[in-house]
Design a protein around this motif. Structure first.
Motif, PDB file in Angstrom:
ATOM      1  N   ALA A 152       0.839  -1.206   0.000  1.00 44.77           N
ATOM      2  CA  ALA A 152       0.000   0.000   0.000  1.00 44.77           C
ATOM      3  C   ALA A 152       0.870   1.250   0.000  1.00 44.77           C
ATOM      4  O   ALA A 152       0.448   2.298  -0.450  1.00 44.77           O
ATOM      5  CB  ALA A 152      -0.915  -0.003   1.222  1.00 44.77           C
ATOM      6  N   ASP A 154       2.951   0.762  -4.434  1.00 41.66           N
ATOM      7  CA  ASP A 154       2.339   1.037  -5.736  1.00 41.66           C
ATOM      8  C   ASP A 154       0.830   0.832  -5.729  1.00 41.66           C
ATOM      9  O   ASP A 154       0.215   0.876  -6.782  1.00 41.66           O
ATOM     10  CB  ASP A 154       2.997   0.223  -6.846  1.00 41.66           C
ATOM     11  N   LEU A 155       0.239   0.644  -4.580  1.00 34.64           N
ATOM     12  CA  LEU A 155      -1.227   0.620  -4.432  1.00 34.64           C
ATOM     13  C   LEU A 155      -1.920  -0.534  -5.137  1.00 34.64           C
ATOM     14  O   LEU A 155      -3.142  -0.534  -5.251  1.00 34.64           O
ATOM     15  CB  LEU A 155      -1.842   1.953  -4.888  1.00 34.64           C
ATOM     16  N   GLY A 156      -1.157  -1.516  -5.622  1.00 36.47           N
ATOM     17  CA  GLY A 156      -1.814  -2.703  -6.166  1.00 36.47           C
ATOM     18  C   GLY A 156      -1.678  -2.864  -7.660  1.00 36.47           C
ATOM     19  O   GLY A 156      -1.188  -1.997  -8.367  1.00 36.47           O
TER      20      GLY A 156
END
Lengths: 488, 488
Positions: free
Chosen positions: A349, A352-354
């Protein structure tokens, strides 16, 4: 033509960890620089930093860098001119090419297009199911368009699908024990970042996967090689190494090991998982090539996942869609206990937030028909392995090229310790090879070369046809490099 | 219900950098733990490690951890039972919910679905052009299916499209100066990893973007806050801070700054770029929200990119498709000089081998019609900003909510220093807020709250309607939390 300049700041992280305990400092540094030139991470004909700049950046004496540059020149991997500095070179290569080959992939096409054979990368073409999987993903996309689109731990349907495949293979898994990543290397870096402290020892097979060795180095770990080439995984040797070094982690590829293609049998899995768990060592199992079983339908079933033999929490498994399906899908996963998955999710998290939604949806569809994809893929790869092995032993005298039980590579044995020299010379005919020493921790494997059989047979034959005169030239025969562009 | 357990090993990286020079150790640790509970990185009702375990993991005395836990309990953010350890809590919250909200996104849906309002995440829904862009990408995919699919530096067509957009905005750029990433945060981490050494100072605006502050901490940097809230960017203050601290890097958001929405004018860009370049400080400019100009068509043109004011190589620019297009597309980019792009590409080749092809192809198509997307998006966001500001000042007495020139947020001013308490209380009605202190380096901004106006107006109004009784309850009025599920 103005030369590309490699600064000391650029070079320092690439040679990180160059010191070893057995070799003189300058020789170890020269060897690391040689490998960087060979595998293209430092381009050919690039101006190196001055001896003083490099010495400052590495915190060593100028005597060391001067001696390393001298050794590099003596080996043909550098040139120097009066007052012009030192630049990289390849032994026996022709004059400055207009553009040096740079094997970090810059287009989506591989193969011999543009007359260049890329035998350093190992990924096959996409199976025919890929476009339909993306089309199905697009059909489902409208459901997600009103949302913000972030799915840090992974789309629940994909986590479920991955978990259920593990369960089906004999390692019961719930969706909470799966984190979606951008491929196995990404997963390895996340895991090492979470469990490793600088200086920690990491057991690795010798040979091992170059990017894994890089990731261990980048995480501050020190790789401890355990040989597997001759007799496979020796449980006693791994246990002794774990005891002797206090290793925190072991990085293993029991399922068609890269580069040897070896498969670890069930009883060895049982013994090794137990022995390593007893030392408190976390085993990170890379299953990237687990689906590429080339032993044919009559072979005994592959053993259950390594994770099914270890105590809960002692084994972390990395998987990838890259080799089972396609490298263009940048999707992989980590299977671990739910607490570690949560820790990794928090790390991701912040990173690269996924992974993208469409890629995840497409992978769910591909996993639903994984056996359909694999039946054709395994048959094609078996044909390619046989074809490449046959043309290698015919065209490259003295080589042996045993066909492995699975994976993507022939791990060839050369009659002389000439892997680096051959890889260097192959550049002059536009074929990119990964020399044997990239697979070792300390520059071993000069009489090995990894050749991927992942590309279609005509590409493989064309590449070997280009390589044959280079090999003859190296070994004293008549070299007649073909300078025409070869487009397949 | 068995409690979730948070181990010392899990907690240690989350509190990394908790010590500051101004606060007693235990108080700084308690404050960090409080923020972790508030923003959900440590779940509510989780069992914390014992005082001794945490002390060992952090290398501090047990006195410090015991005092920190006591302070946390006194503030209502922890509870303890005889022999049962210490667990996290929220002040004024009701009994253990069956599942604590966990704002790391686990599905692609946002909004008030399931009765939960996510006002912590800031990404709008996808524009209507997204499905067509993916469809166009799929039509082009067959060209790439025969290849291995890896494009480490990015698809040439995407690097070209990004470069040409920079050039059109006044910062001439070639494709070699662009690296494709998995979003701006990923780009920031790659850049910081390449240019920062542990202990290096990094100038940041105060307030700043929480994930950027996390990334700076993760890279070993120490953030040096420079206030911008009252009078915007004070060039002298930044130059003095750079001189005084020898900062290596400045992380700036001149284009609709997160969270304040401020826009830096051209003459300030000129002066600040020059002043920072003179100190040898590399400026990392985050342009994530650059396209979200809400000043209307009559406003003067936005100034050229910050990069166009700095000497070549002194400014690195981060961009993202997440806010311009959609968060479900995990695509961003770094603009830097070609040498740094090559260094970053090599790092990325060791990390995840590049972004997915389909995402990159779709982004090329979206960039081709970026103005078409933005005309509608800007109009919608302006409407939402006005609607949210209006309902906030009506329903939340004493708040001020100025409408910013651009971006995605109202940076609200509260009449009391109650941001954390309010965010905590909002959890009890199922609304997730990011409290003001998450935007500061050292726990400031207790009288600020960031509210995103990125969601459709009915969702925003419904969220504020839920929040209003909570606010009245906090400030002494009658709280009447509505326990019904609210589905919009």
């Amino acid at each position: 033509m103005s030369r590309r300049r490699v600064t000391a700041r650029e070079l320092a992280p690439l040679v990180a960890g160059w010191k070893d305990d057995r070799t003189a400092g300058y020789a170890a540094l020269a060897e690391r620089l040689r490998l960087l030139v060979l595998d293209g991470r430092v381009p050919v004909h690039a101006l190196l930093p001055s001896e003083r700049e490099l010495a400052d950046a590495l915190g060593v004496s100028r005597t060391t860098t001067a001696a390393a540059y001298r050794a590099l020149r003596d080996a043909g991997f550098a040139d120097a001119g009066q007052g012009a500095g030192t630049w990289t070179a390849l032994p026996g290569a022709g004059p400055d090419p207009a553009t040096a080959p740079f094997p970090v992939h810059s287009t989506g096409r591989a193969g011999l297009e543009d007359g260049r054979g890329d035998l350093a990368s190992a990924a096959p073409e996409a199976p025919p199911q890929v476009p339909a999987a993306y089309a199905a993903a697009l059909a489902e996309l409208p459901r997600y368009l009103p949302g913000h689109g972030y799915v840090t731990a992974g789309l629940p349907a994909l986590r479920e699908a991955v978990a259920s495949r593990f369960s089906g293979r004999g390692a019961p898994t719930s969706a909470e024990e799966v984190l979606v990543t951008s491929g196995a290397v990404h997963g390895l870096r996340l895991v090492l970042g979470a469990v490793l402290s600088p200086g920690d020892r990491v057991l690795v097979e010798s040979p091992s996967y170059p990017l894994a060795l890089d990731a261990i180095r980048a995480a501050g770990g020190r790789a401890v090689p355990v040989p597997i080439e001759d007799a496979g995984w020796d449980v006693g040797a791994f246990a002794n190494a774990a005891h002797a070094t206090g290793a925190r982690v072991a990085y293993l590829m029991p399922d068609f090991h890269n580069p040897t293609g070896r498969l670890m049998d069930g009883s060895t899995r049982h013994a090794l998982a137990g022995a390593l768990a007893a030392t408190g060592c976390t085993v990170v199992v890379d299953e990237t090539t687990v689906d590429l079983d080339l032993r044919g339908p009559a072979a005994p079933a592959a053993p259950p996942p390594f994770a099914s033999f270890g105590p809960r929490g002692a084994v972390v498994t990395l998987g990838s869609a890259s080799k089972t399906f396609w490298g263009g899908l940048r999707i992989g996963w980590v299977r671990a206990d739910a607490a570690l998955v949560r820790r990794l999710t928090l790390r991701r998290a912040m990173e690269d937030l996924g992974s993208p939604l469409v890629e995840q949806l497409a992978t769910v569809h591909l996993l639903a028909d994984v056996e359909g994809v694999l039946t054709a893929r395994r048959a094609a790869l078996a044909t390619r392995a046989a074809a490449l092995a046959s043309v290698v032993v015919t065209e490259l005298p003295g080589w042996s090229a045993p066909i492995p039980p699975g994976g993507l590579f022939l791990w060839c044995r050369l009659p002389t310790a000439s892997s680096s020299a051959f890889a260097a010379a192959a550049r002059s005919v536009g074929v990119v090879l990964t020399p044997g020493p990239r697979f070792g921790v300390d520059g071993a494997f000069e009489s090995r070369l990894r050749l991927p059989f992942s590309r279609p047979v005509p590409e493989l034959e064309a590449a070997v046809a280009r390589l044959a005169p280079v090999w003859r030239g190296l070994t004293g025969g008549l070299a007649e490099p073909d300078d025409d562009l070869l487009v397949v």
